[in-house]
Design an enzyme around this catalytic site. Structure first.
Site, PDB file in Angstrom:
ATOM      1  N   SER A 144      11.308  -5.899  14.464  1.00  0.00           N
ATOM      2  CA  SER A 144      12.496  -6.759  14.522  1.00  0.00           C
ATOM      3  C   SER A 144      13.725  -5.993  14.057  1.00  0.00           C
ATOM      4  O   SER A 144      13.854  -5.637  12.883  1.00  0.00           O
ATOM      5  CB  SER A 144      12.321  -7.994  13.647  1.00  0.00           C
ATOM      6  OG  SER A 144      13.583  -8.647  13.541  1.00  0.00           O
ATOM      7  N   HIS A 167      11.730  -6.519  19.027  1.00  0.00           N
ATOM      8  CA  HIS A 167      11.980  -7.959  18.869  1.00  0.00           C
ATOM      9  C   HIS A 167      13.454  -8.167  18.504  1.00  0.00           C
ATOM     10  O   HIS A 167      13.949  -7.602  17.536  1.00  0.00           O
ATOM     11  CB  HIS A 167      11.061  -8.477  17.763  1.00  0.00           C
ATOM     12  CG  HIS A 167      11.139  -9.942  17.491  1.00  0.00           C
ATOM     13  ND1 HIS A 167      10.391 -10.875  18.185  1.00  0.00           N
ATOM     14  CD2 HIS A 167      11.862 -10.645  16.589  1.00  0.00           C
ATOM     15  CE1 HIS A 167      10.651 -12.089  17.717  1.00  0.00           C
ATOM     16  NE2 HIS A 167      11.545 -11.977  16.751  1.00  0.00           N
ATOM     17  N   ASP A 220      16.372 -10.805  17.558  1.00  0.00           N
ATOM     18  CA  ASP A 220      16.598 -12.146  17.010  1.00  0.00           C
ATOM     19  C   ASP A 220      18.014 -12.626  17.308  1.00  0.00           C
ATOM     20  O   ASP A 220      18.979 -12.143  16.721  1.00  0.00           O
ATOM     21  CB  ASP A 220      16.374 -12.126  15.494  1.00  0.00           C
ATOM     22  CG  ASP A 220      14.899 -12.034  15.149  1.00  0.00           C
ATOM     23  OD1 ASP A 220      14.129 -12.863  15.654  1.00  0.00           O
ATOM     24  OD2 ASP A 220      14.526 -11.132  14.367  1.00  0.00           O
ATOM     25  N   MET A 269      20.679 -15.517  17.036  1.00  0.00           N
ATOM     26  CA  MET A 269      20.951 -16.701  16.199  1.00  0.00           C
ATOM     27  C   MET A 269      22.367 -17.195  16.431  1.00  0.00           C
ATOM     28  O   MET A 269      23.292 -16.398  16.579  1.00  0.00           O
ATOM     29  CB  MET A 269      20.791 -16.349  14.723  1.00  0.00           C
ATOM     30  CG  MET A 269      19.438 -15.744  14.377  1.00  0.00           C
ATOM     31  SD  MET A 269      19.257 -15.540  12.608  1.00  0.00           S
ATOM     32  CE  MET A 269      17.712 -14.610  12.550  1.00  0.00           C
ATOM     33  N   HIS A 328      14.010 -13.391  20.997  1.00  0.00           N
ATOM     34  CA  HIS A 328      13.700 -14.639  20.288  1.00  0.00           C
ATOM     35  C   HIS A 328      14.993 -15.431  20.131  1.00  0.00           C
ATOM     36  O   HIS A 328      15.869 -15.051  19.350  1.00  0.00           O
ATOM     37  CB  HIS A 328      13.112 -14.262  18.912  1.00  0.00           C
ATOM     38  CG  HIS A 328      12.777 -15.419  18.042  1.00  0.00           C
ATOM     39  ND1 HIS A 328      12.445 -15.270  16.709  1.00  0.00           N
ATOM     40  CD2 HIS A 328      12.706 -16.752  18.284  1.00  0.00           C
ATOM     41  CE1 HIS A 328      12.195 -16.454  16.175  1.00  0.00           C
ATOM     42  NE2 HIS A 328      12.355 -17.369  17.108  1.00  0.00           N
ATOM     43  N   MET A 351      17.014 -18.227  18.834  1.00  0.00           N
ATOM     44  CA  MET A 351      17.147 -19.301  17.832  1.00  0.00           C
ATOM     45  C   MET A 351      18.497 -19.962  18.074  1.00  0.00           C
ATOM     46  O   MET A 351      19.432 -19.841  17.261  1.00  0.00           O
ATOM     47  CB  MET A 351      17.023 -18.707  16.423  1.00  0.00           C
ATOM     48  CG  MET A 351      15.597 -18.283  16.102  1.00  0.00           C
ATOM     49  SD  MET A 351      15.494 -17.139  14.716  1.00  0.00           S
ATOM     50  CE  MET A 351      15.708 -15.604  15.602  1.00  0.00           C
ATOM     51  N   MET A 357       6.169 -19.354  13.621  1.00  0.00           N
ATOM     52  CA  MET A 357       7.076 -18.881  12.565  1.00  0.00           C
ATOM     53  C   MET A 357       6.384 -19.040  11.213  1.00  0.00           C
ATOM     54  O   MET A 357       5.937 -20.137  10.862  1.00  0.00           O
ATOM     55  CB  MET A 357       8.372 -19.696  12.553  1.00  0.00           C
ATOM     56  CG  MET A 357       9.243 -19.572  13.800  1.00  0.00           C
ATOM     57  SD  MET A 357       9.790 -17.910  14.197  1.00  0.00           S
ATOM     58  CE  MET A 357      10.630 -17.402  12.683  1.00  0.00           C
ATOM     59  N   PHE A 365      16.709 -15.789   8.730  1.00  0.00           N
ATOM     60  CA  PHE A 365      16.960 -14.587   7.933  1.00  0.00           C
ATOM     61  C   PHE A 365      15.722 -13.703   7.897  1.00  0.00           C
ATOM     62  O   PHE A 365      14.596 -14.211   7.953  1.00  0.00           O
ATOM     63  CB  PHE A 365      17.341 -14.975   6.497  1.00  0.00           C
ATOM     64  CG  PHE A 365      18.549 -15.872   6.446  1.00  0.00           C
ATOM     65  CD1 PHE A 365      19.836 -15.336   6.500  1.00  0.00           C
ATOM     66  CD2 PHE A 365      18.405 -17.251   6.401  1.00  0.00           C
ATOM     67  CE1 PHE A 365      20.950 -16.161   6.489  1.00  0.00           C
ATOM     68  CE2 PHE A 365      19.518 -18.091   6.394  1.00  0.00           C
ATOM     69  CZ  PHE A 365      20.796 -17.546   6.432  1.00  0.00           C
ATOM     70  N   ASP A 376       5.809 -14.494  13.342  1.00  0.00           N
ATOM     71  CA  ASP A 376       7.149 -14.004  12.999  1.00  0.00           C
ATOM     72  C   ASP A 376       7.572 -14.497  11.614  1.00  0.00           C
ATOM     73  O   ASP A 376       7.739 -15.690  11.398  1.00  0.00           O
ATOM     74  CB  ASP A 376       8.140 -14.502  14.067  1.00  0.00           C
ATOM     75  CG  ASP A 376       9.517 -13.848  13.933  1.00  0.00           C
ATOM     76  OD1 ASP A 376       9.675 -12.962  13.062  1.00  0.00           O
ATOM     77  OD2 ASP A 376      10.412 -14.226  14.706  1.00  0.00           O
ATOM     78  N   GLY A 377       7.741 -13.522  10.716  1.00  0.00           N
ATOM     79  CA  GLY A 377       8.279 -13.826   9.394  1.00  0.00           C
ATOM     80  C   GLY A 377       7.364 -13.420   8.261  1.00  0.00           C
ATOM     81  O   GLY A 377       6.218 -13.839   8.188  1.00  0.00           O
ATOM     82  N   GLY A 395      10.116  -6.941  10.491  1.00  0.00           N
ATOM     83  CA  GLY A 395      11.461  -6.408  10.329  1.00  0.00           C
ATOM     84  C   GLY A 395      11.546  -5.578   9.067  1.00  0.00           C
ATOM     85  O   GLY A 395      11.434  -4.344   9.100  1.00  0.00           O
TER      86      GLY A 395
HETATM   87  C1  DX5 Z   1      13.567 -14.754  11.263  1.00  0.00           C
HETATM   88  C2  DX5 Z   1      13.404 -13.853  12.452  1.00  0.00           C
HETATM   89  C3  DX5 Z   1      12.416 -12.760  12.252  1.00  0.00           C
HETATM   90  C4  DX5 Z   1      12.822 -11.778  11.187  1.00  0.00           C
HETATM   91  C5  DX5 Z   1      11.585 -11.371  10.475  1.00  0.00           C
HETATM   92  O1  DX5 Z   1      14.300 -15.861  11.611  1.00  0.00           O
HETATM   93  O2  DX5 Z   1      12.968 -14.600  13.583  1.00  0.00           O
HETATM   94  O3  DX5 Z   1      12.133 -12.087  13.466  1.00  0.00           O
HETATM   95  O4  DX5 Z   1      13.441 -10.620  11.672  1.00  0.00           O
HETATM   96  O5  DX5 Z   1      11.967 -10.574   9.419  1.00  0.00           O
HETATM   97  P1  DX5 Z   1      10.943 -10.107   8.302  1.00  0.00           P
HETATM   98  O6  DX5 Z   1       9.890  -9.296   8.976  1.00  0.00           O
HETATM   99  O7  DX5 Z   1      11.807  -9.331   7.387  1.00  0.00           O
HETATM  100  O8  DX5 Z   1      10.386 -11.366   7.676  1.00  0.00           O
HETATM  101 ZN    ZN Z   2      12.217 -13.446  15.359  1.00  0.00          ZN
END
Ligand code: DX5
Ligand code: ZN
Length: 229
Positions: A13, A38, A40, A42, A71, A73, A142, A148, A178-179, A200
């Site tokens: 990510s 990946h 993200d 937002m 992804h 969001m 998730m 974040f 994810d997360g 990430g």
């Molecule tokens: C969160 C994102 C994730 C995020 C994960 O809303 O969708 O993809 O980058 O980050 P880490 O791996 O740091 O939890």
């Molecule tokens: Zn994500």
């Protein structure tokens, strides 16, 4: 994307990468063994943070040889799907909670020639995707509340992954997590049936485009524990 299989893949990510160096960060993550990139997206409305849009996706696309896993969001999703498809996404994942017409949105993604994904917030049960299993390529569970990077893994989601895996049966559908994925948390979700691990912070921490070997060490640390889970 090539043929479907359930081999464990790490989707790095870039939310945790250096935003001033996105092209080089994508190249480094792939060169160091990341399987997918990946992205993200937002909107500051569906989630309380703003990142980037289709123009950023188009800008990094030439720097990605593997899969661009986008992804979304955002809410609504439908008015933007075409733009993300044109920006070169391979997978477009929308949230089940983002609108009232999940089935229509997923059909639309498929009609754009893209793999269709659906993501579930921690509060949303797996039954929310039961009626779309025949038109999705990926379900993303998730394991943090989206918005974040760097948050802690929510362990209560592991049972959801197990139930989802059972529900999916023989269908060629990826289960993405994810997360909060780290070498400590990855084994539980892999054992429950996940095959795509988004990471990430756990990939980019301690490294940089000038010191990318650290990304490789971090990716291997997750891959090694996942392989024996
Ligand atoms: C969160 C994102 C994730 C995020 C994960 O809303 O969708 O993809 O980058 O980050 P880490 O791996 O740091 O939890
Ligand atoms: Zn994500």
């Amino acid at each position: 994307m090539t043929g479907f299989n359930r081999d464990i893949k790490i989707a790095t990510s870039i939310l945790a990468a250096d935003f001033a160096n996105m092209g080089a960060e994508c190249q480094a993550a792939e060169a160091q063994g990341g399987d997918w990139i990946h992205v993200d997206v937002m909107d500051g409305h569906f989630v309380p943070n703003i990142t980037f849009g289709p123009q950023m996706c188009a800008a990094i696309r030439p720097h990605i040889k593997t899969v661009m896993d986008v992804h979304l969001m955002i809410a609504p999703t439908d008015p933007y799907l075409e733009a993300f498809a044109e920006a070169g996404a391979d997978v477009l994942t929308i949230h089940a909670e983002a609108g009232p017409h999940l089935h229509r949105s997923l059909q639309f993604i498929r009609s754009l020639g893209k793999k269709a994904g659906v993501a579930l917030n921690p509060a949303t049960p797996e039954t929310a995707v039961q009626h779309v299993l025949d038109i999705v390529d990926l379900v993303c569970v998730m394991t943090v509340n989206p918005g974040f990077g760097g948050q802690s893994f929510i362990a209560s989601q592991v049972d959801k992954v197990r139930r989802l895996r059972e529900m999916i049966g023989d269908r060629p559908i990826h289960i993405e997590i994810d997360g909060g994925i780290t070498p400590e948390t990855a084994p539980s979700v892999v054992a429950a049936g996940a095959d795509i691990l988004v990471a990430g912070s756990a990939v980019f921490k301690g490294g940089s485009v000038n010191n990318p070997e650290v990304y490789g060490d971090n990716i291997r640390a997750i891959r090694n524990v996942a392989a024996v889970a």
